[in-house]
Design an enzyme around this catalytic site. Structure first.
Site, mmCIF file in Angstrom:
data_model
loop_
_atom_site.group_PDB
_atom_site.id
_atom_site.type_symbol
_atom_site.label_atom_id
_atom_site.label_comp_id
_atom_site.label_asym_id
_atom_site.label_seq_id
_atom_site.Cartn_x
_atom_site.Cartn_y
_atom_site.Cartn_z
ATOM 1 N N GLU A 105 0.829 -1.213 0.000
ATOM 2 C CA GLU A 105 0.000 0.000 0.000
ATOM 3 C C GLU A 105 0.862 1.261 0.000
ATOM 4 O O GLU A 105 0.509 2.271 -0.610
ATOM 5 C CB GLU A 105 -0.949 -0.033 1.205
ATOM 6 C CG GLU A 105 -2.001 -1.139 1.055
ATOM 7 C CD GLU A 105 -2.823 -1.370 2.315
ATOM 8 O OE1 GLU A 105 -2.213 -1.751 3.333
ATOM 9 O OE2 GLU A 105 -4.041 -1.169 2.276
ATOM 10 N N GLU A 125 -3.734 -9.594 3.400
ATOM 11 C CA GLU A 125 -4.508 -9.299 4.612
ATOM 12 C C GLU A 125 -5.587 -10.338 4.921
ATOM 13 O O GLU A 125 -5.852 -10.647 6.081
ATOM 14 C CB GLU A 125 -5.157 -7.915 4.509
ATOM 15 C CG GLU A 125 -4.210 -6.758 4.804
ATOM 16 C CD GLU A 125 -3.407 -6.312 3.598
ATOM 17 O OE1 GLU A 125 -3.360 -7.064 2.595
ATOM 18 O OE2 GLU A 125 -2.809 -5.227 3.646
HETATM 19 C C1 3H9 Z 1 -1.328 -5.223 6.977
HETATM 20 O O1 3H9 Z 1 -0.349 -4.822 6.422
HETATM 21 C C2 3H9 Z 1 -2.559 -4.414 7.228
HETATM 22 C C3 3H9 Z 1 -2.651 -3.158 6.413
HETATM 23 O O2 3H9 Z 1 -3.376 -3.354 5.235
HETATM 24 C C4 3H9 Z 1 -3.413 -2.135 7.192
HETATM 25 C C5 3H9 Z 1 -2.627 -1.268 8.065
HETATM 26 C C6 3H9 Z 1 -3.426 -0.181 8.701
HETATM 27 N N1 3H9 Z 1 4.397 -7.749 11.738
HETATM 28 O O3 3H9 Z 1 7.787 -15.331 8.613
HETATM 29 P P1 3H9 Z 1 9.166 -15.189 9.141
HETATM 30 C C7 3H9 Z 1 7.987 -11.397 12.139
HETATM 31 S S1 3H9 Z 1 -1.416 -6.780 7.599
HETATM 32 C C8 3H9 Z 1 5.111 -8.146 12.802
HETATM 33 O O4 3H9 Z 1 9.691 -16.260 10.007
HETATM 34 P P2 3H9 Z 1 10.246 -15.409 6.483
HETATM 35 C C9 3H9 Z 1 7.648 -12.847 12.413
HETATM 36 O O5 3H9 Z 1 6.721 -12.958 13.445
HETATM 37 C C10 3H9 Z 1 0.176 -7.465 7.319
HETATM 38 N N2 3H9 Z 1 6.016 -9.148 12.756
HETATM 39 O O6 3H9 Z 1 10.234 -14.892 7.983
HETATM 40 C C11 3H9 Z 1 9.016 -13.405 12.742
HETATM 41 O O7 3H9 Z 1 9.285 -13.059 14.087
HETATM 42 P P3 3H9 Z 1 10.061 -14.084 15.035
HETATM 43 C C12 3H9 Z 1 0.331 -7.931 5.937
HETATM 44 C C13 3H9 Z 1 6.203 -9.755 11.606
HETATM 45 O O8 3H9 Z 1 11.498 -14.915 5.877
HETATM 46 C C14 3H9 Z 1 9.958 -12.606 11.849
HETATM 47 O O9 3H9 Z 1 9.240 -11.442 11.468
HETATM 48 N N3 3H9 Z 1 1.589 -8.631 5.801
HETATM 49 C C15 3H9 Z 1 5.489 -9.399 10.456
HETATM 50 O O10 3H9 Z 1 9.955 -16.858 6.435
HETATM 51 C C16 3H9 Z 1 10.381 -13.344 10.586
HETATM 52 O O11 3H9 Z 1 9.194 -13.809 9.936
HETATM 53 C C17 3H9 Z 1 1.705 -9.947 6.003
HETATM 54 O O12 3H9 Z 1 0.749 -10.621 6.261
HETATM 55 C C18 3H9 Z 1 4.551 -8.340 10.546
HETATM 56 N N4 3H9 Z 1 3.842 -7.921 9.477
HETATM 57 O O13 3H9 Z 1 9.004 -14.695 5.779
HETATM 58 C C19 3H9 Z 1 3.081 -10.515 5.836
HETATM 59 N N5 3H9 Z 1 5.881 -10.200 9.423
HETATM 60 O O14 3H9 Z 1 11.397 -14.295 14.395
HETATM 61 C C20 3H9 Z 1 3.423 -11.367 7.018
HETATM 62 C C21 3H9 Z 1 6.816 -11.019 9.930
HETATM 63 O O15 3H9 Z 1 10.092 -13.392 16.341
HETATM 64 N N6 3H9 Z 1 4.783 -11.881 6.966
HETATM 65 N N7 3H9 Z 1 7.015 -10.759 11.240
HETATM 66 O O16 3H9 Z 1 9.234 -15.331 15.020
HETATM 67 C C22 3H9 Z 1 5.175 -12.844 6.134
HETATM 68 O O17 3H9 Z 1 4.431 -13.332 5.307
HETATM 69 C C23 3H9 Z 1 6.569 -13.359 6.273
HETATM 70 O O18 3H9 Z 1 7.030 -12.988 7.549
HETATM 71 C C24 3H9 Z 1 7.589 -12.823 5.221
HETATM 72 C C25 3H9 Z 1 9.015 -13.310 5.619
HETATM 73 C C26 3H9 Z 1 7.212 -13.388 3.850
HETATM 74 C C27 3H9 Z 1 7.586 -11.327 5.194
#
Ligand code: 3H9
Length: 723
Positions: A105, A125
C-alpha cells in the site's frame, strides 16, 4: 536504538530508507519517521525527487501485526500514505524482497514504482482475517482496474515483479543493483519533467467487475478460507472504490478494517500467524548447533505415505531413493507418483519440464543397500513396530552412519524404534500427513535421546520442504501414574500413543464420534454437524479416506485396544474386521459406488451399529447437533490439556498449529486450545465435569484444565507464565 527511518541526499534527490528488522514492518515508529521525513522533504524546494527504499532483506512486509490489539496509534498509515502521495516532488518506491500489505500500500501511494525481478508484491490481509486498511482497496483498483484488484486481494498471495509490471503495478524492473537503479530511474523522471502522479487521482476501470465475476471469485475465496467473513468485506470495500470518491472510499475501507481487526476471526488468525512461527523455537534447543546438510534421502516404503514423501522431497530438489521390498508395490508406487505429477501439470500447478526434472530426482530400488551414503533415511512402512525395528536394526550394517534416521510412525513408541537402530541420538520422528505433498504439517517427534543436531536438522528440513514443523515429545517428562489422570493419557513408560495430533484425534475426537454412533446419531449427521462447526471434512468421511485398517492395526499392534475399556472405537474396528476398510474397499462408514469418492449412507452400517449398541447395552436416542459439537470438540481440549501438562506439546499454540494445519480444525476458531480460551476455561471445565458425571471414564477432566478454570486463567496465560 537507531531510528527506523533516515534521509540521505544525493544532490537534488532524497533517499528515504526504512530500517526496521527483521521485515521492516510498518510499526508506529516507522510511520512517525516516514511522516516526518515526507513533511520535511515536501517543504524542501531543493528536492526534485524522493526514493523510498528499505534496508535488509525486504521492502516493508506489512503493518506491524503485533500492534493490532493496541487500537489506533497515531500517525495512522492513512495519514502517512496520504503525506507520501501529496508530496509535491515525484516519489519512487524501490522494491525488493516482499512488499506486502501496508508495504504494498505504501508502494501504491508512491507516484512511481520500480523493483528487482525477484521482488514479490501482494495484499495478504485476508489470510489474517482483515482487509487492506491503508488505502489498498481504493488505490489498487485505480491502478490496475477493479476486476484485477479484487482478484489479487481475494487470492491474498503475492505476485512476482514481472507479472506486476505486466499488469501496470510496477513501472520499471531494475536488473542490477536496486539502489543505483532506483536513483537512476528517479533522475530520469526529473530529466523528463515527470511530476507527481497520485494514484488517487486516476479513474477506476470497472470493466468486467460485474456480479457474476464477483460471485465466482468470492466462491473460490470462501473455499480456501472456510468460514471467513473477510472476503465479503473486501468485496464491499472494492465496490466502494467503483462507486464513491477516493476520500469516501477510504472512509468506508477504514470503517470496515477497524471493525474487522477486532473480530474473533482476525484474532484467531493472528494467533495462528504467531503460533506457526513460534513453533520453530523449541525450548531448551541450542540455537548455535548447525543443521546437517541434506541432499540425498532414502525413503523406505512406497505406499501412500512413502511416495507422497518422495514427491515432497523431489519438489524441494532433494535426490530420492525410494526403497520397497516388493517389486509390484514399487512399480505401483512409482506409477502413482507419476500420476500425481501429471495431474499437477494438467492443473497447471507445475510445467511439464518441472515434472521431468522432479521425476528424474526419484530412483526406485528393491534393496535396502540403496541407503548407502544418503544423508537422511525416512521409514514409511505400515504401523507395525516389529517391522520398523527390524528395518532399523538392519541399517546398522549398512553404510549410512552419518545419516539422520527418521520414522514416519504416527502412533508408535519412537524410543523403542530408535533403540533398535543403535543410534537413538540421530533419530527423530517425521510424521507427515496424507497426502504428504499437499498437507502443510510436519509433526517432528523428539525421542528421549534425540540430539540437538538431529532436531535442528529436522526443523531445517521442514522449512526446506515448505512445511510447518512442530516439535513434540515422544514421551512424558515424568511417569504418568503420578498425575492421577485416569485414562486417555500417555501410555506405558510415558510414551504418548499418537504423539499430539493423532492422540487427540484417536483418544478424543474419533473415539467420541464413534460412541455417538452407538448412542443414536448417524455417520452423515455427525459429519454434517462438525462440518458446520468448520471442520474441512467430517470424521467419518475422513476415516474412510484414511482407511479403517490403518487405525485398527495401530490400536492392535501397540496393545492399546486391549488396555482400553469398551466402548472404544467399536464401530470403526468392527467395520475394519469385516473388510469394510473405507473408500479403498468401496465401503466403510459409508458405501461408495463404482469407485466414486462420494460417501453414501449405508443401511448395512446402520444395522451393524444397532447390533453393537444392543450387545454393549447402549440405549439409542436422538442426539442433536449441539451435543455432537460439544462431545467431539471438548475432548480435544481435555486431551490437549493433559498433553501440555505431560510436556508432550510445549505450548498450546503448537497444538493449535497441529490441528489447523494437519486435521482441518477451522482456522477461524484458532485451533482447539485458542477456541477453549475464547469460550472461557471455566465454562469448558464445567461442561466436561458434567459429562464426566454422566458418561464417566474417558471424560475425567484434565487436572491442568481444572486448575486453570479454578484460578480464572487461560491456556495462553499459562503458556506466557512459562516463557
Ligand atoms: C497489513 O499490512 C494491514 C494493512 O493493510 C493495514 C494497516 C493499517 N508484523 O515469517 P518469518 C515477524 S497486515 C510483525 O519467520 P520469512 C515474524 O513474526 C500485514 N512481525 O520470515 C518473525 O518473528 P520471530 C500484511 C512480523 O522470511 C519474523 O518477522 N503482511 C510481520 O519466512 C520473521 O518472519 C503480512 O501478512 C509483521 N507484518 O518470511 C506478511 N511479518 O522471528 C506477514 C513477519 O520473532 N509476513 N514478522 O518469530 C510474512 O508473510 C513473512 O514474515 C515474510 C518473511 C514473507 C515477510
Amino acid at each position: 536504538m537507531p531510528l527506523p527511518t533516515s534521509i540521505r541526499r544525493e544532490g537534488s534527490l532524497a533517499i528515504v530508507t526504512i530500517d526496521n528488522p527483521p521485515v521492516n514492518a510498518m510499526s508506529a515508529s516507522v510511520r512517525a519517521g516516514l511522516l516526518a521525513a515526507m513533511q520535511s522533504l515536501s517543504r524542501d524546494s531543493s528536492v526534485e525527487a524522493v526514493v523510498i527504499a528499505c534496508a535488509g532483506r525486504t521492502f516493508v512486509a506489512g503493518a506491524d501485526i503485533r500492534e493490532f490489539d493496541s487500537g489506533v496509534i497515531e500517525p495512522t498509515a492513512r495519514q502517512v500514505l496520504n503525506a507520501v502521495e501529496r508530496c509535491p516532488h515525484p516519489v519512487v518506491a524501490a522494491l525488493h524482497g516482499t512488499a506486502l500489505g501496508a508495504g504494498a500500500e505504501l508502494a501504491l501511494a508512491c507516484h512511481y514504482r520500480c523493483a528487482v525481478p525477484g521482488a514479490r508484491i501482494g495484499l495478504p490481509e485476508l489470510t489474517l482475517g482483515i482487509i487492506p486498511g491503508a488505502g489498498g482497496t481504493q488505490r489498487l483498483p485505480r491502478l490496475i482496474g477493479a476486476r484485477r484488484a479484487l482478484e489479487l486481494i481475494l487470492e491474498a498471495s503475492p505476485i512476482g515483479a514481472t507479472e506486476a509490471q505486466r499488469i501496470g503495478l510496477i513501472d520499471r524492473l531494475i536488473q542490477d543493483d536496486l539502489a543505483t537503479g532506483a536513483v537512476a530511474y528517479a533522475r530520469e523522471l526529473i530529466g523528463e519533467g515527470a511530476g507527481p502522479r497520485p494514484t488517487s487521482g486516476l479513474p477506476v476501470d470497472s470493466d468486467g467487475f460485474d456480479d457474476a465475476f464477483i460471485e465466482q471469485r468470492l466462491a473460490a475465496a470462501h473455499k480456501r478460507m472456510r468460514g471467513q467473513r473477510a472476503p465479503d468485506l473486501a468485496v464491499e470495500a472494492v465496490r466502494a472504490a467503483t462507486q464513491l470518491s477516493f476520500e469516501e472510499g477510504l472512509d468506508r475501507e477504514a470503517q470496515i478494517a477497524l471493525r474487522q481487526v477486532k473480530s474473533a476471526e482476525a484474532k484467531a488468525l493472528r494467533h495462528l500467524f504467531f503460533a506457526e512461527r513460534a513453533a520453530a523455537r523449541v525450548p531448551g534447543l541450542s540455537q548455535s548447533v548447525p543443521p546437517l546438510m541434506i541432499q540425498r534421502v532414502a525413503i523406505i516404503g512406497a505406499g501412500t505415505m512413502g511416495r507422497g514423501i518422495a514427491g515432497t522431497c523431489a519438489d524441494a530438489g532433494l535426490q530420492v531413493e525410494l526403497i520397497e521390498a516388493d517389486a509390484q508395490a514399487l512399480s505401483n508406487g512409482l506409477a502413482a507418483l507419476r500420476a500425481i505429477y501429471e495431474s499437477a501439470v494438467g492443473r497447471e500447478r507445475i510445467t511439464a519440464e518441472q515434472m521431468t526434472e522432479r521425476l528424474a530426482l526419484i530412483h526406485g530400488g528393491l534393496a535396502l543397500e540403496a541407503v548407502n551414503d544418503v544423508d537422511l533415511v525416512i521409514e514409511a512402512v505400515p504401523e507395525d513396530i516389529e517391522l520398523k525395528k527390524r528395518i532399523f536394526g538392519r541399517l546398522g550394517s549398512l553404510n549410512c552412519a552419518g545419516a539422520l534416521l527418521a520414522s514416519n510412525t504416527s502412533t508408535l513408541d519412537l524410543d523403542e524404534i530408535a533403540a533398535a537402530s543403535g543410534r537413538p541420538e540421530s533419530f527423530v520422528g517425521l510424521h507427515f500427513f496424507s497426502p504428504a505433498h499437499v498437507m502443510r504439517l510436519l509433526e517432528i517427534v523428539r525421542g528421549r535421546r534425540t540430539s540437538d543436531e538431529a532436531l535442528v536438522t529436522a526443523l531445517a528440513l521442514a522449512k526446506r520442504l515448505r512445511k510447518v514443523g512442530v516439535v513434540v515429545a515422544n514421551s512424558a517428562r515424568e511417569p504418568l501414574a503420578a498425575r492421577g489422570s485416569e485414562i486417555g493419557s500417555g501410555e506405558r513408560g510415558g510414551h504418548s500413543f499418537g504423539f499430539v495430533g493423532n492422540r487427540m484425534m484417536l483418544e478424543g475426537y474419533l473415539r467420541e464420534a464413534d460412541q455417538l454412533l452407538l448412542e443414536g446419531a448417524a455417520p452423515d449427521r455427525i459429519d454434517r454437524a462438525l462440518e458446520r462447526f468448520g471442520f474441512a471434512m467430517g470424521p467419518f468421511t475422513m476415516s474412510d479416506m484414511a482407511g479403517l485398517d490403518v487405525a485398527l492395526k495401530s490400536r492392535e499392534s501397540s496393545g492399546i485396544r486391549a488396555r482400553r475399556r469398551p466402548p472404544y472405537h467399536e464401530v470403526a474396528d468392527e467395520l475394519a474386521r469385516r473388510g469394510r476398510l473405507g473408500q479403498k474397499s468401496g465401503a466403510g462408514f459409508y458405501r461408495y459406488e463404482g469407485g466414486a469418492r462420494t460417501p453414501l449412507p449405508d443401511p448395512e452400517t446402520t444395522a451393524l451399529i444397532e447390533e453393537l449398541a444392543r450387545r454393549l447395552g447402549i440405549e439409542r436416542r436422538t442426539v442433536n447437533d449441539e451435543e455432537i459439537e460439544v462431545r467431539c470438540v471438548y475432548p480435544l481440549i481435555n486431551e490437549g490439556a493433559k498433553i501440555l501438562a505431560e510436556g508432550i506439546a510445549y505450548r498450546p499454540g503448537d497444538i493449535d498449529v497441529i490441528w489447523t494445519t494437519g486435521y482441518g480444525f477451522p482456522r477461524v476458531r484458532g485451533g482447539p486450545m485458542f477456541y477453549a480460551d475464547s469460550l472461557g476455561l471455566a465454562n469448558v471445565y464445567e461442561e466436561i465435569a458434567r459429562l464426566y458425571a454422566r458418561l464417566g471414564q474417558y471424560w475425567q477432566p484434565a487436572p491442568l484444565l481444572k486448575e486453570l478454570a479454578e484460578s480464572g486463567r487461560s491456556f495462553a496465560q499459562w503458556s506466557n507464565e512459562r516463557q
